[in-house]
Design an enzyme around this catalytic site. Structure first.
Site, PDB file in Angstrom:
ATOM      1  N   ASP A  48       0.816  -1.213   0.000  1.00  0.00           N
ATOM      2  CA  ASP A  48       0.000   0.000   0.000  1.00  0.00           C
ATOM      3  C   ASP A  48       0.853   1.268   0.000  1.00  0.00           C
ATOM      4  OD1 ASP A  48       0.909  -0.498   2.539  1.00  0.00           O
ATOM      5  OD2 ASP A  48      -1.023  -0.329   3.539  1.00  0.00           O
ATOM      6  N   GLU A  81      13.497   1.788  13.978  1.00  0.00           N
ATOM      7  CA  GLU A  81      13.255   2.808  12.957  1.00  0.00           C
ATOM      8  C   GLU A  81      13.119   4.166  13.647  1.00  0.00           C
ATOM      9  OE1 GLU A  81      10.203   3.757   9.245  1.00  0.00           O
ATOM     10  OE2 GLU A  81       9.598   2.330  10.787  1.00  0.00           O
TER      11      GLU A  81
END
Length: 371
Positions: A28, A215
């Site tokens: 996506d 992250e």
């Protein structure tokens, strides 16, 4: 270990001609802008722009705000157009074709089927439509002269409570195109350890999994993913650099860093995405070079091609421009990705010996002849 000077950077076209493997690619996050426009018009969804170029610019600029949370907000639009079986099919097919056109010969594309139920689809219908789309995309890519093997990683959302259900779904579609599991979504405040039941289940079922960690959170997030949950790979993992002292003549690694390097736990690094979410301050100071030079199993990925306005060839070109990476580094990162993939061993070996290594041997020989 640089094989070229920065002024002799490999071009995007050169890199596109080489076989590459991608392990961290959100389905996506790579929808074509024109496809977004056409599906949004069909379903009555309002987009920030209605021309493909302007829409692509909007996604890049919105994702470039500097935080992971703002970055993730852009997915509201791509998820909105992924609620019907024919749309899931189209998006998957186009993703496989687009990656193949960029020279990617193997890709693991991940998505969260629990986010695609608003149109009345079941979890199984989402997976089956998407797998069928990948099959069609592979067929069309090969017809165009760009062979690719596309496989799926199913994601559970880390801020929700359906991870065990999605883990069971991944196992149910094992060897039908689904090769692994992941958790996605905002890392801050949503540690992987909350979902240890799902990871325990996957280990009992001998199903591999990767975990987004390191992250936007530090080494403690990576520790939870590896030591508590047992991740086979780490999504991003760039904050591991905070556990490595580079101030002396010789790098000093923490026990966690040693463990990850020793066990060959791959890092799914996505340089451009890391800059957008402030996982790194600049490309010049991005941890990927130090991690690569220290012998970690570094792989190079897109994360989200739409939001980062990128491709695998562009990511390697950026690293070649910045760090002087040549064919040796591109080849090593590609081999790292194949070795760390969730394919069965014979398939990994075939891909390495029949596709990747012969191609890079020819490229490196051609470069030597040119000199």
């Amino acid at each position: 270990m640089n094989s070229t000077a920065p002024s002799d950077a490999l071009s995007i076209d050169q890199i596109r001609s080489a076989p590459k493997a991608v392990l961290h690619e959100h389905l996506d996050g790579g929808v074509r802008p024109q496809t977004l426009i056409e599906i949004a018009d069909e379903i009555g969804h309002t987009l920030p722009a209605t021309e493909a170029g302007a829409l692509g610019d909007w996604f890049f600029e919105a994702a470039d705000s500097g935080t992971l949370e703002r970055y993730l907000e852009t997915f509201a639009h791509t998820i909105a157009v992924s609620q019907k079986a024919d749309h899931c099919f189209r998006i998957a097919s186009e993703a496989a074709q687009d990656l193949a056109a960029d020279g990617v010969v193997y890709a693991e594309l991940r998505y969260a089927p629990e986010q695609q139920l608003l149109g009345g689809l079941s979890l199984e219908e989402v997976v089956e439509a998407t797998l069928a789309g990948f099959e069609e995309g592979q067929r069309l890519a090969e017809k165009a002269g760009n062979k690719i093997t596309a496989r799926t990683i199913l994601c559970g959302m880390r801020h929700a409570d359906r991870t065990l259900e999605i883990a069971r779904l991944a196992v149910a579609y094992r060897d039908k195109g689904v090769v692994g599991f992941d958790i996605a979504g905002g890392e801050i405040g949503n540690p992987a350890e909350r979902h240890v039941e799902a990871f325990d289940y996957l280990r009992r079922e001998s199903m591999p999994f990767t975990i987004h960690a390191g992250e936007s959170c530090g080494p403690e997030s990576i520790w939870g993913a590896v030591a508590v949950c047992g991740a086979d790979r780490i999504g991003h993992g760039v904050q591991l650099i905070k556990d490595i002292d580079l101030t002396g003549d010789e790098a000093k690694l923490s026990d966690l860093a040693h463990y990850i390097r020793d066990r060959r736990i791959a890092l799914e690094v996505a340089p451009s995405s890391n800059l957008q979410t402030e996982g790194a301050e600049s490309i010049e100071t991005h941890p990927i070079k130090a991690l690569y030079d220290l012998g970690f199993r570094v792989t190079v990925n897109n994360d989200n091609r739409l939001m980062s306005r990128t491709s695998t060839s562009r990511e390697f070109h950026l690293l070649s421009e910045t760090f002087g990476w040549g064919w040796a580094e591109v080849r090593r990162c590609t081999e790292n990705a194949v070795k760390a993939s969730f394919l069965h061993h014979p398939e990994r070996r075939r891909l390495l010996e029949e596709v990747v290594r012969p191609a890079y041997a020819a490229l490196e020989a051609s470069e030597s002849d040119a000199e």
